[in-house]
Design an enzyme around this catalytic site. Structure first.
Site, mmCIF file in Angstrom:
data_model
loop_
_atom_site.group_PDB
_atom_site.id
_atom_site.type_symbol
_atom_site.label_atom_id
_atom_site.label_comp_id
_atom_site.label_asym_id
_atom_site.label_seq_id
_atom_site.Cartn_x
_atom_site.Cartn_y
_atom_site.Cartn_z
ATOM 1 N N CYS A 1 0.816 -1.210 0.000
ATOM 2 C CA CYS A 1 0.000 0.000 0.000
ATOM 3 C C CYS A 1 0.856 1.270 0.000
ATOM 4 C CB CYS A 1 -0.909 -0.007 1.223
ATOM 5 S SG CYS A 1 -1.843 1.517 1.441
ATOM 6 N N TRP B 1 -7.382 -7.895 5.048
ATOM 7 C CA TRP B 1 -5.936 -7.952 5.272
ATOM 8 C C TRP B 1 -5.632 -8.956 6.385
ATOM 9 C CZ3 TRP B 1 -3.470 -6.029 1.446
ATOM 10 C CH2 TRP B 1 -3.882 -4.857 0.813
ATOM 11 N N THR C 1 -8.970 -0.610 6.213
ATOM 12 C CA THR C 1 -7.840 -0.161 5.428
ATOM 13 C C THR C 1 -6.564 -0.023 6.249
ATOM 14 O OG1 THR C 1 -8.433 2.165 5.830
ATOM 15 C CG2 THR C 1 -9.355 1.124 3.855
ATOM 16 N N TYR D 1 -5.218 5.122 -9.478
ATOM 17 C CA TYR D 1 -6.349 4.280 -9.081
ATOM 18 C C TYR D 1 -7.613 4.679 -9.830
ATOM 19 C CZ TYR D 1 -3.761 2.171 -5.218
ATOM 20 O OH TYR D 1 -2.851 1.458 -4.462
#
Length: 339
Positions: free
Chosen positions: A68, A101, A135, A199
């Protein structure tokens, strides 16, 4: 992107952990097919004022993945400023699973401090009504075992300012007072047109939205190429927060975005100034240590970002070129700073 039933109750763990929330589920697509990134849920700032998160060594844990870019920014700042001994760091694997995750890199697949396997577990424990994606980066308060901040827009600036009492000796001033307005203005441009711009191109679901994002990205990269012809860094010879923000996109561009997000007009290696600038930053230990090209490639080209039904991992590109000399010292003189 397949349409799936919208999540309605985060307490229904079987429903929640059964799959990763799609862009449609968290309202990240406009009616025109443009990607609109979800807002951050946990945005309480760090500081000394009432209601702010207290500045306290040993109290927090930063969760990141080297995939990320938003999370990698935090780790680069930690390394430059010396905060790794003050705030612990936990790492999730670069490929996001159907359950979110995962701490599969840790012993028994469980974070040693949080005692969880999947990051969404602590998001659900913090806010049972939260229905967005869990996130990274995410800052966890180890006293309360709750998420207290996932605001990647501002996190690095907290490390650079209110956490200054814990900076290592000789740490660089990444957010100098006399440049803050200019840094903030440039950071806003970088986010919308470069960091998140790729993105917008990669997640677009209409040709028009894709082409608009594509053009915006390369117009800004061309502008940055010109800007970097005039100084070693984005603000002359001063390494700043803005350089960290641009670097994380440059590091991912040729290996992932060029292919996975169809941003294929140019590679970063095709630019003179941008490419040598990126290699110059990579030569700084904090940047190099936080850059895991294998994780980046796997996350974007095998993970949930990819359209790769056979799970083929590209053999290239040749990453040794990042170790080749750059021309920034030749152009701008010897760097007077050590990082």
């Amino acid at each position: 992107m397949a349409s799936e039933k919208k999540l309605t109750n985060i307490d229904d763990k079987e429903q929640f952990f059964g799959k990763v929330a799609t862009a449609e589920e968290v309202n990240e697509l406009s009616k025109t097919g443009a990607f609109v990134r979800q807002e951050n849920r946990f945005i309480t700032p760090f500081g000394t004022k009432e209601g702010e998160l207290p500045i306290e060594a040993g109290r927090y844990r930063l969760i990141w993945t080297p995939l990320c870019p938003w999370a990698t920014r935090q780790v680069i700042a930690f390394k430059l400023l010396g905060l790794e001994d003050v705030i612990s760091v936990g790492t999730v694997a670069p490929i996001r699973t159907e359950k979110g995750w995962e701490f599969s890199l840790d012993k028994d697949g469980v974070d040693p401090e949080l005692k969880i396997r999947y990051l969404p577990e602590i998001y659900a424990a913090t806010d049972p009504q939260y229905t967005g994606r869990a996130t990274v980066p995410a800052v966890i308060d180890l006293k309360t075992k709750q998420v207290v901040n996932n605001d990647y827009h501002h996190l690095s600036k907290y490390w650079e300012t209110v956490w200054e009492p814990f900076h290592k000796k000789g740490a660089p001033d990444l957010y100098p007072k006399e440049l803050r307005d200019e840094i903030d203005a440039l950071n806003d441009i970088l986010f919308h047109e470069v960091n998140n711009g790729v993105y917008k191109a990669g997640f677009a679901q209409s040709q028009e939205a894709y082409e608009n994002a594509y053009d915006l990205v390369f117009q800004r990269l061309d502008w940055l190429e010109e800007r970097l012809s005039k100084g070693r860094y984005l603000f002359g010879d001063q390494l700043t927060d803005s350089d960290i923000r641009l670097y994380v996109t440059l590091a991912r561009f040729d290996i992932a975005y060029y292919f996975a997000f169809r941003t294929n007009r140019n590679r970063i290696a095709d630019y003179d100034n941008l490419w040598n600038y990126a290699k110059d930053l990579y030569s700084i230990p904090a940047f190099k240590e936080a850059t895991d090209f294998d994780a980046i490639k796997r996350g974007y080209l095998l993970g949930n970002h990819a359209h790769n039904p056979y799970g083929l991992l590209p053999k290239g590109p040749d990453l040794s070129i990042w170790e080749e000399p750059n021309n920034r010292e030749e152009k701008f003189g010897k760097n007077k700073f050590t990082y």
